[in-house]
Design a protein around this motif. Structure first.
Motif, PDB file in Angstrom:
ATOM      1  N   PHE A 193       0.883  -1.165   0.000  1.00  0.00           N
ATOM      2  CA  PHE A 193       0.000   0.000   0.000  1.00  0.00           C
ATOM      3  C   PHE A 193       0.922   1.216   0.000  1.00  0.00           C
ATOM      4  O   PHE A 193       1.680   1.415   0.947  1.00  0.00           O
ATOM      5  N   THR A 195       1.323   5.453  -0.702  1.00  0.00           N
ATOM      6  CA  THR A 195       0.735   6.771  -0.951  1.00  0.00           C
ATOM      7  C   THR A 195       1.747   7.589  -1.736  1.00  0.00           C
ATOM      8  O   THR A 195       2.908   7.694  -1.357  1.00  0.00           O
ATOM      9  N   ASP A 232      -3.483   6.626  -3.539  1.00  0.00           N
ATOM     10  CA  ASP A 232      -3.166   5.397  -2.823  1.00  0.00           C
ATOM     11  C   ASP A 232      -3.112   4.220  -3.783  1.00  0.00           C
ATOM     12  O   ASP A 232      -4.154   3.786  -4.303  1.00  0.00           O
TER      13      ASP A 232
END
Length: 117
Positions: A58, A60, A112
């Motif tokens: 994950f 950003t 994201d």
């Protein structure tokens, strides 16, 4: 934690505005023609588990759109947002100002990316 940002946002609508001027690490050559887009990783987290290597990440990413005009930067940011929306990447506006160094209008989006390894 190495998302395919440039490949994701390099759509015909974005390319019509910036051509191939999309730079990694938040940098582009000072001699580069304007407008342009730069991006950088803000944070990343592996999907850890106890029984195997992480299966995904994950991440950003901040994507900054720069343009000499206010209307132009808005059009560019919308094209980038549409590219992210088309592949279901959650995004939001994080910055909307005139950059003090370049004197260019700037809209920064955070996106994201969820990637499988």
């Amino acid at each position: 934690m190495l998302p395919k940002v440039a490949r994701t946002i390099r759509t015909p609508a974005v390319a019509a505005i910036v051509e191939d001027r999309i730079g990694r690490h938040g940098q582009i050559s000072p001699t580069e023609k304007r407008p342009y887009v730069v991006w950088q990783v803000v944070s990343g987290q592996a999907y850890d588990n106890l029984s195997a290597a992480p299966g995904g990440d994950f991440t950003t990413v901040q994507i900054d759109c720069y343009h000499p005009t206010d209307a132009g930067v808005e059009q560019l940011a919308k094209a980038v947002r549409d590219a992210l929306d088309a592949v279901l990447i959650v995004n939001r506006v994080a910055i909307n100002n005139v950059d003090p160094d370049t004197k260019l209008y700037r809209i920064g989006l955070e996106a994201d990316f969820i990637d499988q390894r």
